[in-house]
Design a protein around this motif. Structure first.
Motif, short mmCIF file in Angstrom:
data_model
loop_
_atom_site.label_atom_id
_atom_site.label_comp_id
_atom_site.label_asym_id
_atom_site.label_seq_id
_atom_site.Cartn_x
_atom_site.Cartn_y
_atom_site.Cartn_z
N ASP A 81 63.41 8.47 32.93
CA ASP A 81 62.24 7.68 33.33
C ASP A 81 61.25 8.66 33.35
N SER A 82 60.42 8.28 32.19
CA SER A 82 59.20 9.24 31.90
C SER A 82 57.92 8.75 31.68
N HIS A 83 57.02 9.30 31.76
CA HIS A 83 55.51 8.78 31.51
C HIS A 83 55.16 9.31 30.20
N LEU A 84 54.61 8.40 29.38
CA LEU A 84 54.21 8.49 27.97
C LEU A 84 53.06 7.90 27.90
N LEU A 85 51.98 8.61 27.39
CA LEU A 85 50.92 8.19 26.89
C LEU A 85 50.56 8.10 25.23
N VAL A 86 50.36 6.80 24.76
CA VAL A 86 50.31 6.69 23.41
C VAL A 86 48.80 6.05 22.98
N ILE A 87 48.51 6.73 22.06
CA ILE A 87 47.21 6.28 21.75
C ILE A 87 47.00 5.94 20.23
N ASN A 88 46.69 4.71 20.03
CA ASN A 88 46.70 4.21 18.60
C ASN A 88 45.03 4.47 18.08
N SER A 89 44.77 4.83 17.07
CA SER A 89 43.53 5.19 16.91
C SER A 89 43.24 5.06 15.23
N PRO A 90 42.40 4.09 14.97
CA PRO A 90 41.80 3.05 15.76
C PRO A 90 42.92 2.06 16.14
N SER A 91 42.41 1.38 17.38
CA SER A 91 43.35 0.34 18.04
C SER A 91 43.76 -0.71 17.00
N GLY A 92 44.63 -1.22 17.15
CA GLY A 92 45.17 -2.67 16.05
C GLY A 92 45.95 -3.26 16.76
N PRO A 93 46.90 -3.83 16.11
CA PRO A 93 47.67 -4.90 16.82
C PRO A 93 48.79 -4.40 17.60
N SER A 94 49.04 -3.09 17.44
CA SER A 94 50.23 -2.65 18.39
C SER A 94 49.61 -2.24 19.82
N GLU A 95 48.21 -2.45 19.93
CA GLU A 95 47.85 -2.63 21.22
C GLU A 95 47.96 -3.64 22.11
N GLY A 96 47.98 -4.70 21.39
CA GLY A 96 48.37 -5.99 22.15
C GLY A 96 49.75 -6.15 22.60
N PHE A 97 50.74 -5.48 21.69
CA PHE A 97 52.00 -5.36 22.06
C PHE A 97 52.41 -4.23 23.44
N ILE A 98 51.50 -3.29 23.25
CA ILE A 98 51.85 -2.28 24.27
C ILE A 98 51.32 -3.06 25.75
N ARG A 99 50.25 -3.79 25.50
CA ARG A 99 49.79 -4.40 26.66
C ARG A 99 50.73 -5.50 27.04
N ASP A 118 46.19 -4.77 7.67
CA ASP A 118 47.02 -4.12 6.71
C ASP A 118 46.46 -2.87 5.51
N THR A 119 45.54 -2.51 5.67
CA THR A 119 44.83 -1.59 4.94
C THR A 119 44.39 -0.41 5.58
N ILE A 120 44.12 -0.67 7.07
CA ILE A 120 43.43 0.43 7.93
C ILE A 120 44.31 1.34 8.02
N GLU A 121 43.97 2.64 8.27
CA GLU A 121 44.98 3.81 8.50
C GLU A 121 45.00 3.92 9.91
N LEU A 122 46.05 4.04 10.52
CA LEU A 122 46.42 4.14 12.12
C LEU A 122 47.15 5.23 12.57
N TRP A 123 46.41 6.22 13.30
CA TRP A 123 46.99 7.36 13.75
C TRP A 123 47.63 7.08 15.00
N ASP A 124 48.79 7.41 15.41
CA ASP A 124 49.46 7.31 16.74
C ASP A 124 49.45 8.92 17.48
N THR A 125 49.07 8.91 18.60
CA THR A 125 49.19 10.20 19.33
C THR A 125 49.81 9.87 20.46
N ALA A 126 50.70 10.77 21.12
CA ALA A 126 51.66 10.29 22.06
C ALA A 126 51.70 11.70 22.95
N LEU A 127 51.21 11.50 24.28
CA LEU A 127 51.54 12.69 25.27
C LEU A 127 52.50 12.59 26.26
N VAL A 128 53.53 13.42 26.37
CA VAL A 128 54.51 13.11 27.09
C VAL A 128 54.05 13.70 28.84
#
Length: 103
Positions: free
Chosen positions: A54-72, A4-14
């Motif tokens: 229909d596209s390819h998208l790479l999403v990086i959560n840094s640091p990884s968090g709960p959303s990584e489980g969702f993506i998986r 709840d307090t960690i800072e999450l950055w999202d990076t996405a590459l199309v």
């Protein structure tokens, strides 16, 4: 770790395919990212994205968090999978991810 307090950055590459197009919403702004574009959203910034084709998208959560489980989980879903209301509620409870209807 308190997610709840960690800072999450999202990076996405199309993807590199010239037909790849993804609509991003960052806070109140909406824009189209094309092949090779990089989108970065900082901590506590509301963001969303959807493929326009229909596209390819790479999403990086840094640091990884709960959303990584969702993506998986959704990545390993059967082709054509559409979350039902029970799935959406589970995503909220488990990952703190809300799936909203298009505007």
């Amino acid at each position: 770790m308190n997610w709840d307090t960690i800072e999450l950055w999202d990076t996405a590459l199309v993807g590199e395919n010239n037909s790849d197009k993804v609509e991003f919403g960052v806070e109140q702004k909406k824009f189209i990212a094309k092949a090779g574009d990089l989108v970065i959203a900082g901590p506590y910034v509301k963001r969303r994205f959807k493929a326009l084709k229909d596209s390819h998208l790479l999403v990086i959560n840094s640091p990884s968090g709960p959303s990584e489980g969702f993506i998986r989980e959704v990545t390993n879903s059967p082709k054509g999978y559409i979350p039902n209301e029970n799935d959406k509620q589970r995503f909220i409870e488990k990952y703190k991810i809300h799936i909203v209807a298009p505007e």
